[in-house]
Scaffold this active site. Structure first.
Site, PDB file in Angstrom:
ATOM      1  N   LYS A  78      -9.576  -0.087  -5.510  1.00 23.01           N
ATOM      2  CA  LYS A  78      -9.542   0.501  -4.163  1.00 23.01           C
ATOM      3  C   LYS A  78     -10.797   1.327  -3.926  1.00 23.01           C
ATOM      4  CE  LYS A  78      -7.786   2.149  -0.282  1.00 23.01           C
ATOM      5  NZ  LYS A  78      -6.683   3.109  -0.201  1.00 23.01           N
ATOM      6  N   ASP A 129       1.266   2.558   3.565  1.00 20.71           N
ATOM      7  CA  ASP A 129       0.469   3.781   3.402  1.00 20.71           C
ATOM      8  C   ASP A 129       1.395   4.993   3.398  1.00 20.71           C
ATOM      9  OD1 ASP A 129      -1.812   5.194   2.872  1.00 20.71           O
ATOM     10  OD2 ASP A 129      -2.527   5.244   4.934  1.00 20.71           O
ATOM     11  N   HIS A 137       0.870  -1.203   0.000  1.00 24.33           N
ATOM     12  CA  HIS A 137       0.000   0.000   0.000  1.00 24.33           C
ATOM     13  C   HIS A 137       0.898   1.242   0.000  1.00 24.33           C
ATOM     14  CE1 HIS A 137      -3.831   2.090   1.615  1.00 24.33           C
ATOM     15  NE2 HIS A 137      -2.968   3.036   1.267  1.00 24.33           N
ATOM     16  N   HIS A 189     -10.582   1.343   1.981  1.00 24.89           N
ATOM     17  CA  HIS A 189     -10.281   2.287   3.070  1.00 24.89           C
ATOM     18  C   HIS A 189     -11.489   2.215   3.998  1.00 24.89           C
ATOM     19  CE1 HIS A 189      -8.499   6.140   4.727  1.00 24.89           C
ATOM     20  NE2 HIS A 189      -9.644   6.001   5.376  1.00 24.89           N
ATOM     21  N   HIS A 193      -4.700  -0.707   5.735  1.00 25.70           N
ATOM     22  CA  HIS A 193      -4.136  -0.009   6.895  1.00 25.70           C
ATOM     23  C   HIS A 193      -5.012  -0.107   8.140  1.00 25.70           C
ATOM     24  CE1 HIS A 193      -6.849   2.987   5.317  1.00 25.70           C
ATOM     25  NE2 HIS A 193      -6.023   3.407   4.383  1.00 25.70           N
ATOM     26  N   HIS A 234       1.545   5.389  -1.696  1.00 21.14           N
ATOM     27  CA  HIS A 234       1.113   6.536  -2.505  1.00 21.14           C
ATOM     28  C   HIS A 234       2.343   7.091  -3.214  1.00 21.14           C
ATOM     29  CE1 HIS A 234      -2.932   6.616  -0.828  1.00 21.14           C
ATOM     30  NE2 HIS A 234      -2.335   6.125   0.251  1.00 21.14           N
TER      31      HIS A 234
HETATM   32  O1  DOR Z   1      -3.183   9.506   5.827  1.00 25.95           O
HETATM   33  C1  DOR Z   1      -3.491   9.150   4.704  1.00 25.95           C
HETATM   34  N1  DOR Z   1      -2.950   9.739   3.608  1.00 25.95           N
HETATM   35  N2  DOR Z   1      -4.396   8.190   4.564  1.00 25.95           N
HETATM   36  C2  DOR Z   1      -4.888   7.836   3.363  1.00 25.95           C
HETATM   37  O2  DOR Z   1      -5.719   6.955   3.315  1.00 25.95           O
HETATM   38  C3  DOR Z   1      -4.452   8.544   2.147  1.00 25.95           C
HETATM   39  C4  DOR Z   1      -3.141   9.172   2.317  1.00 25.95           C
HETATM   40  C5  DOR Z   1      -2.796  10.197   1.217  1.00 25.95           C
HETATM   41  O3  DOR Z   1      -3.090   9.930   0.056  1.00 25.95           O
HETATM   42  O4  DOR Z   1      -2.202  11.208   1.565  1.00 25.95           O
HETATM   43 ZN    ZN Z   2      -3.399   5.006   1.584  1.00 27.96          ZN
END
Ligand code: DOR
Ligand code: ZN
Length: 332
Positions: A95, A238, A13, A132, A166, A15
């Site tokens: 997702k 995450d 997971h 999520h 998460h 980003h």
């Molecule tokens: O804290 C987070 N940031 N939780 C998420 O689910 C997304 C992520 C983000 O994309 O910044």
């Molecule tokens: Zn995330």
């Protein structure tokens, strides 16, 4: 000297963002990981096959030939069967974000029950659903309340493979043993911190994320499951980079950046609890089995050699515990 050697660690997971941020952070994940699941919450989201193929190409270019397999995802919406069939060969799963639950999720799902026809198609086509899992309730209760939704989905679609992303509560850990088709990722930070670390003393915006870190008993239940490498639990960081200016301000963005420090944090944690021998399953084997993926062969060795976490990465992204010295580091 104590050390551990890991085969092809996977971060299930992550980003990666886009443009300049993507080009800066993707190579940091590729330093220690053989692959990872790339989240689709861009603006606009990755919710067409064209955007999926475009984003895959962007990610590959940013990785610049590194031996890292990106497992792509699409942003859940009311897809047709044809769209799902076209996308399936190019992605790991879809997702689902409840509308407004986190960063860039305003276009998420308003009403889960109105999407049964999509879940039914995904079940039939064996496309995993990544979720999520938070309601819009009181912040500390959002995940626990969402467990009802997980129960409903798991029983209504028993052949749909569902990953609770998460997880942060003992309630979610308990669900793993209740339903065969529920799996989960957990972040390193939720194995270590509680709400106290975020707002108990001086507020720490770099530990602020969604779902928010919970109580000691929740952290302990997550840690327990991770240390024994529960067979349905996977590492998913995450890791969510935001520039410092979006974190150190009123209206701080949610996200903890851990991509380059996860393995040292975990090696130190597992070693402290006498569980180093379970780290391989937690960081790779469970994910390979659950998703039936075969990442590139890579070997990463860590030892109990101290390292100081940099003040920032990728020019201006502040990691968890910036400036702190931890006991373990990657040696090769
Ligand atoms: O804290 C987070 N940031 N939780 C998420 O689910 C997304 C992520 C983000 O994309 O910044
Ligand atoms: Zn995330």
């Amino acid at each position: 000297m104590n050390s551990v050697t890991l085969q092809s660690p996977l971060d299930m997971h992550i980003h990666f963002r886009q443009d300049e941020m993507l080009r800066r952070v993707a190579p940091l994940s590729a330093l220690h990981f053989a692959g990872g699941v790339i989240m689709p919450n861009l603006l606009p989201p990755v919710d067409t096959v064209e955007r999926l193929l475009w984003y895959t190409q962007e990610v590959r270019e940013a990785l610049n030939g590194a031996p890292f397999q990106p497992y792509m995802t699409m942003f859940f919406r009311d897809y047709t069967e044809r769209e799902l069939a076209e996308a399936k060969p190019h992605m790991l799963g879809i997702k689902l974000y409840p509308a407004g639950a986190t960063t860039n999720s305003d276009g998420g799902v308003q009403e889960i029950r109105s999407m049964h026809h999509v879940f039914a198609m995904m079940e039939e086509m064996q496309i995993p659903l990544l979720v999520h899992g938070e309601t819009h309730g009181f912040v500390m209760d959002r995940e626990r309340e969402f467990c009802e939704v997980y129960r409903h989905l798991a029983t209504t679609f028993p052949r749909l493979r569902i990953t609770m992303e998460h997880i942060t509560t003992q309630d979610a850990v308990a669900l793993l043993d209740e339903f065969e088709n529920l799996f989960a990722t957990v972040t390193p930070h939720h194995l270590i911190i509680t709400l106290d670390d975020v707002v108990g003393g001086m507020m720490n915006p770099h530990l602020f994320c969604k779902p928010i870190a919970k109580r000691p008993e929740d952290r302990d239940a997550l840690l327990d499951a991770a240390l024994k490498a529960h067979h349905k639990l996977m590492l998913g960081s995450d890791s969510a980079p935001h520039p410092r200016s979006k974190k150190e301000c009123p209206g701080c963005a949610a996200g903890v950046f851990t991509a380059p420090i996860q393995l040292p944090l975990l090696a130190e944690l597992f070693n402290k609890h006498g569980a180093l021998s379970n780290l391989q399953a937690f960081v790779s084997d469970n994910a390979r089995r659950i998703y039936n993926v075969t990442p590139p062969e890579r070997t990463i060795t860590l030892s109990n050699t101290a390292m100081t976490i940099p003040e920032s990465y990728a020019q201006d992204v502040v990691p968890m515990w910036a400036g702190r010295t931890i006991g373990w580091s990657v040696v090769s």
